[in-house]
Scaffold this active site. Structure first.
Site, PDB file in Angstrom:
ATOM      1  N   LYS A  88     -45.442  17.853  85.112  1.00  0.00           N
ATOM      2  CA  LYS A  88     -44.972  19.043  85.426  1.00  0.00           C
ATOM      3  C   LYS A  88     -45.767  20.250  85.166  1.00  0.00           C
ATOM      4  O   LYS A  88     -46.378  20.437  84.008  1.00  0.00           O
ATOM      5  CB  LYS A  88     -43.329  19.053  85.069  1.00  0.00           C
ATOM      6  CG  LYS A  88     -43.432  19.179  83.599  1.00  0.00           C
ATOM      7  CD  LYS A  88     -41.764  18.648  83.189  1.00  0.00           C
ATOM      8  CE  LYS A  88     -41.631  18.849  81.577  1.00  0.00           C
ATOM      9  NZ  LYS A  88     -40.255  18.610  81.212  1.00  0.00           N
ATOM     10  N   TYR A 325     -52.044  51.021  73.266  1.00  0.00           N
ATOM     11  CA  TYR A 325     -50.803  51.735  73.590  1.00  0.00           C
ATOM     12  C   TYR A 325     -49.938  51.846  72.237  1.00  0.00           C
ATOM     13  O   TYR A 325     -49.695  50.739  71.576  1.00  0.00           O
ATOM     14  CB  TYR A 325     -50.087  50.548  74.569  1.00  0.00           C
ATOM     15  CG  TYR A 325     -50.568  50.630  75.605  1.00  0.00           C
ATOM     16  CD1 TYR A 325     -50.553  51.805  76.458  1.00  0.00           C
ATOM     17  CD2 TYR A 325     -51.216  49.558  76.097  1.00  0.00           C
ATOM     18  CE1 TYR A 325     -51.082  51.965  77.980  1.00  0.00           C
ATOM     19  CE2 TYR A 325     -51.593  49.652  77.663  1.00  0.00           C
ATOM     20  CZ  TYR A 325     -51.508  50.821  78.350  1.00  0.00           C
ATOM     21  OH  TYR A 325     -52.160  50.880  79.620  1.00  0.00           O
TER      22      TYR A 325
HETATM   23  C1  LIG Z   1     -40.625  17.314  80.098  1.00  0.00           C
HETATM   24  C2  LIG Z   1     -39.888  16.165  80.052  1.00  0.00           C
HETATM   25  C3  LIG Z   1     -40.599  15.056  79.458  1.00  0.00           C
HETATM   26  C4  LIG Z   1     -41.779  15.306  78.388  1.00  0.00           C
HETATM   27  O1  LIG Z   1     -41.501  16.123  77.407  1.00  0.00           O
HETATM   28  P1  LIG Z   1     -42.613  16.313  76.190  1.00  0.00           P
HETATM   29  O2  LIG Z   1     -41.544  16.928  75.072  1.00  0.00           O
HETATM   30  O3  LIG Z   1     -43.614  17.228  76.820  1.00  0.00           O
HETATM   31  O4  LIG Z   1     -43.026  14.933  75.957  1.00  0.00           O
HETATM   32  C5  LIG Z   1     -39.978  13.823  79.408  1.00  0.00           C
HETATM   33  N1  LIG Z   1     -38.704  13.485  80.315  1.00  0.00           N
HETATM   34  C6  LIG Z   1     -37.963  14.850  80.876  1.00  0.00           C
HETATM   35  C7  LIG Z   1     -36.738  14.402  81.659  1.00  0.00           C
HETATM   36  C8  LIG Z   1     -38.546  15.884  80.795  1.00  0.00           C
HETATM   37  O5  LIG Z   1     -38.191  16.888  81.611  1.00  0.00           O
END
Ligand SMILES: *Cc1c(COP(=O)(O)O)cnc(C)c1O
Length: 438
Positions: A88, A325
């Site tokens: 994702k 800045y």
């Molecule tokens: C993001 C996510 C994962 C993976 O999580 P990590 O901590 O990055 O391994 C797994 N399952 C779901 C439902 C997620 O949203």
């Protein structure tokens, strides 16, 4: 009833559409799913020396480490769980198409994404693996479920209506749709709660065009010192799985583990079930609890992303002079300042002002003054021989004449009070990704 509902739901959408574009033809996929394609800076057009290098060999190495975790000290006769990488958010900022292609070739059996849009992007890139869409949102009237079928994606659902709507869409196309059902066992975010699971399981048992392929839950505290909340979630999940089986449902994949759970096979081995969904670990970061307790036999994860730039300006300032800045930095001695064309618009948090470090010639140098949108200053007084064009690394490793070092996402996260997930996904579209085979 169903028809009336559909027509009513189409009404407002048509009105809204008519302002900008002709309404969709009657009977077509209602509100066509529009997939915005955020465009990232392309390597070919990069003038600026700032880039993110993605090491595909390290990615494959991490997949092997996770494979070992899946197989670690299993009870006799149990098969290791499958490892489906979570890609994702553009594969945690690494570029989902290239990462997916690499892992597909390396033998990974499936992929998880959060958004329907992300699944479509991967199909567009030619990825053939099963793709699980975990976010569970398919448009205001579930109209995206048509696109789910069209692109052979597997949706995660958690409401009875989603099963029914998918069933109708599948019936129209003559397909059988696979779904995974999400159970809320304590995350309190998405998923059917204890009182809702029967309704959704019964809908599935009735629905000839929808097959229950998976049952999943998500763990809230798998990286914590205390495993009790996780064990309670797993017990609640087991009860839901038992309930599905008692209604005659036979999901092929039961799954719960994220990176943290998968990397703790000693304490949380039972969370592995048939499939694990690691994200961050694929990219070389062991979540805190897992980092502390993973057995050494699993091997070390390697960082995959390296963000680098070059020194484009140098100056020497006198003791008492201030820079940047707000004049946040005041020199205490004669100080050599190097300017680097990377800033918070590239994902280098402004909270690193006067606090973070970068690598130059293999040695650490402090960030001084305010990180600005496009530029960051560093103190190179103690970096012997620093000159224009020298590489600087803000994330990842570097070897140089003065030594070698690494700046890990964990370290940056600690410095600015966030988590490594945020550090990686913050690297913005303005930074072109270059893919490297070791
Ligand atoms: C993001 C996510 C994962 C993976 O999580 P990590 O901590 O990055 O391994 C797994 N399952 C779901 C439902 C997620 O949203």
């Amino acid at each position: 009833m169903v028809k009336a509902e559909r027509r009513m739901s189409q009404g407002p959408a048509r009105i809204a559409n008519s302002a900008e574009a002709p309404p969709p033809a009657a009977g077509s996929a209602d509100e066509a799913v529009r997939v915005a394609k955020p465009r990232r800076a392309a390597p070919e057009s990069a003038v600026r020396p700032t880039r993110a290098e993605i090491n595909l060999g390290a990615l494959r190495h991490n997949l092997r480490v996770l494979g070992r975790a899946a197989a670690f000290e299993l009870p006799a006769g149990r098969k290791p769980c499958e490892v489906w990488g979570v890609l994702k958010a553009d594969a945690y900022g690494h570029g989902a198409p290239a990462v997916a292609r690499t892992l597909e070739r390396a033998g990974m059996p499936g992929i998880c994404v959060a958004l329907l849009e992300e699944g479509i992007e991967l199909r567009g890139a030619g990825i053939r693996l099963p793709i699980l869409v975990m976010g569970g949102y398919y448009g205001p009237h579930d109209s995206g479920l048509e696109a789910v079928l069209e692109h052979r994606l597997v949706p995660v659902v958690y409401r009875r209506e989603q099963v029914e709507n998918l069933g109708r869409a599948a019936e129209r196309t003559g397909a059988t749709a696979s779904v995974h059902v999400k159970i809320d066992t304590g995350m309190g975010r998405l998923g059917a709660r204890a009182g809702e699971v029967d309704a959704i399981f019964e809908a599935l048992a009735r629905e000839p065009h929808v097959r229950l392929d998976g049952l999943m839950t998500h763990l809230a505290c798998a990286d914590g010192d205390d495993t009790a909340p996780t064990l309670a979630q797993l017990a609640a999940f087991d009860a839901a799985v038992g309930r599905a089986r008692s209604l005659g449902l036979r999901p092929r994949f039961v799954h719960a583990a994220n990176s943290a759970a998968l990397l703790r096979p000693v304490e949380l081995g039972e969370a592995r079930y048939d499939l694990a969904r690691p994200g961050i670990a694929l990219f070389g970061v062991a979540p805190p609890g897992a980092a502390a307790t993973s057995p050494g036999a699993l091997g070390e994860l390697r960082t995959v992303m390296r963000v680098r730039s070059e020194i484009v300006a140098l100056r020497t300032i006198a003791a008492g002079e201030r820079i940047g800045y707000g004049h946040l930095f005041e020199a205490r001695r004669t100080t050599h300042i190097a300017t680097v064309p990377i800033g918070y618009a590239d994902g280098i948090s402004r909270s690193l002002s006067n606090r973070g470090h970068v690598l130059v010639r293999g040695k650490r140098a402090p960030i001084v003054g305010a990180v600005s949108m496009d530029l960051t200053m560093i103190d190179v007084t103690d970096i012997e021989g620093a000159r224009l064009g020298d590489e600087i690394v803000v994330l990842g490793g570097q070897e140089g004449p003065l030594g070698q070092g690494v700046i890990r996402a964990e370290e940056v996260a600690d410095q600015i009070g966030c988590i490594p997930w945020e550090v990686l996904t913050a690297i913005s579209r303005r930074v072109p990704r270059f893919y490297r085979e070791p």
